[in-house]
Design an enzyme around this catalytic site. Structure first.
Site, mmCIF file in Angstrom:
data_model
loop_
_atom_site.group_PDB
_atom_site.id
_atom_site.type_symbol
_atom_site.label_atom_id
_atom_site.label_comp_id
_atom_site.label_asym_id
_atom_site.label_seq_id
_atom_site.Cartn_x
_atom_site.Cartn_y
_atom_site.Cartn_z
ATOM 1 N N ASN A 1 -4.903 3.194 -4.403
ATOM 2 C CA ASN A 1 -4.586 4.358 -4.856
ATOM 3 C C ASN A 1 -3.697 4.668 -6.005
ATOM 4 O O ASN A 1 -3.021 5.566 -6.481
ATOM 5 C CB ASN A 1 -3.493 4.987 -3.761
ATOM 6 N N ASP B 1 0.449 -6.689 -3.797
ATOM 7 C CA ASP B 1 -0.249 -5.501 -3.510
ATOM 8 C C ASP B 1 -1.393 -5.191 -3.992
ATOM 9 O O ASP B 1 -2.361 -4.171 -3.865
ATOM 10 C CB ASP B 1 0.535 -4.186 -3.893
ATOM 11 N N HIS C 1 2.185 -9.519 0.513
ATOM 12 C CA HIS C 1 1.515 -8.004 0.708
ATOM 13 C C HIS C 1 0.271 -8.135 -0.475
ATOM 14 O O HIS C 1 0.523 -7.804 -1.546
ATOM 15 C CB HIS C 1 2.384 -7.406 0.248
HETATM 16 C C1 0GY Z 1 0.129 -0.250 -0.356
HETATM 17 C C2 0GY Z 1 0.109 1.166 -0.674
HETATM 18 C C3 0GY Z 1 -0.539 2.359 -0.403
HETATM 19 C C4 0GY Z 1 -1.669 2.245 0.429
HETATM 20 C C5 0GY Z 1 -1.762 1.563 1.744
HETATM 21 O O1 0GY Z 1 -2.820 0.943 3.680
HETATM 22 C C6 0GY Z 1 -2.958 1.578 2.617
HETATM 23 O O2 0GY Z 1 -3.632 2.243 2.356
HETATM 24 O O3 0GY Z 1 -0.944 0.857 2.072
HETATM 25 C C7 0GY Z 1 -0.408 3.402 -1.155
HETATM 26 O O4 0GY Z 1 -0.999 4.265 -1.286
HETATM 27 O O5 0GY Z 1 1.044 3.662 -1.148
HETATM 28 O O6 0GY Z 1 1.094 -1.143 0.144
HETATM 29 O O7 0GY Z 1 -0.839 -0.954 -0.204
#
Ligand code: 0GY
Length: 308
Positions: A268, A263, A37
């Site tokens: 964020n 990740d 991920h």
């Molecule tokens: C992650 C978590 C986040 C964001 C996204 O696609 C995204 O913008 O997944 C989050 O802000 O919790 O897994 O990247």
């Protein structure tokens, strides 16, 4: 690693840059380990962020991701389309092609996607689509549209990655359990780790995995879920100690349906930015034997993403 930039865009106020000097993990990853991920962002000057995005990240290029992969000791990546790129998968596909077989992808598509577009993404290495239900990240998409997409992509042997908050699982249960593909849940369905691991909220997630053998979980993102935060590993407490019982329970009950990822570049995050080397050092706390570590890091992701 080179410093993050923001291309032609201004990043969201308060957003932290990803960490440019990750430590070398003390935990030695098994050969063939997959970071299942992670994301690429832009660079915005080449691959503009989507007009409908809820945040503007700092750029995080494929070259920077591959440098991190090599530094941490991973063999391969699964790159997941992030919401800041909407359903424009060009940056993802570009990274997959450049990875020369060492990356697979999870895309975001809309109802109008053509068979030829799906095939082109498949040829580049895409093996799934992501449905995001986290309200701060996306606008609502009707369930019938998502179900239609799931039925279409099933023909390519793709799976569906779902991202949601634990409080929303009851409402989403019927939709999730009707999906016709393998399902991969991001970050254990974001449990509230200040609640007991034996409490009803997490029990519902365990029931979801127990009763539905097509459901897998990423036991990732302790830095996102933790309330206690990044305490030193060699101190009184482990980093993200409050997440350990949750992730450990899932790894031990469902060892052949779990995945792990960094990740990176950690979208964020506003309180602290994790050192990816320390995140890798978190793994033996949730997968405590070499057998569990092998399943989590090597066998499961290779089975799911490199079987065709
Ligand atoms: C992650 C978590 C986040 C964001 C996204 O696609 C995204 O913008 O997944 C989050 O802000 O919790 O897994 O990247």
């Amino acid at each position: 690693m080179t410093k993050p930039t923001t291309g032609d865009f201004t990043k969201t106020p308060g957003w932290l840059d990803w960490y440019t000097g990750p430590s070398k993990p003390r935990f030695k990853l098994p050969a063939g380990a997959v970071d299942a991920h992670c994301h690429v962002f832009g660079p915005g000057a080449l691959f503009p962020y989507a007009p409908e995005r809820k945040y503007t990240p700092c750029d995080a290029s494929k070259e920077q991701l591959f440098a991190l992969r090599d530094h941490l000791g991973f063999d391969k990546n699964v790159i997941v389309q992030a919401t800041c790129h909407g359903a424009d998968n060009r940056a993802l596909v570009d990274a997959l092609i450049a990875a020369k077989g060492k990356a697979r992808g999870v895309a975001t598509v809309k109802r109008g996607v053509t068979d030829a577009e799906i095939q082109a993404m498949h040829d580049a290495g895409v093996r799934g689509v992501r449905f995001n239900f986290v309200k701060r990240l996306v606008d609502f998409t009707p369930k019938d549209e998502l179900m239609e997409i799931a039925s279409r992509i099933a023909k390519w042997g793709w799976h569906v990655v779902i991202y949601f908050e634990a409080v929303d699982l009851p409402e989403l249960w019927d939709f999730f359990t009707a999906l016709p593909t393998t399902i991969v849940v991001d970050h254990m369905g974001r449990p509230d780790v200040s609640l007991p691991v034996s409490g009803p909220q997490f029990a519902l997630f365990q029931k979801f995995m127990r009763e539905h053998h097509n459901v897998w979980s990423k036991v990732s993102c302790p830095e996102r879920l933790s309330v206690t935060g990044p305490k030193a590993l060699n101190g009184e407490q482990n980093a993200y100690a409050d997440v350990i019982p949750f992730a450990k329970a899932i790894v031990e009950e469902f060892p052949n349906r779990v995945l792990w990822g960094t990740d990176w570049p950690h979208p964020n995050l506003k309180d602290h930015m994790p050192d990816d080397g320390l995140l890798v050092d978190f793994i033996p706390h949730i997968a405590s034997t070499p057998e569990l570590q092998y399943q989590l890091l090597v066998d499961n992701p290779n089975r799911l993403y490199w079987n065709s």
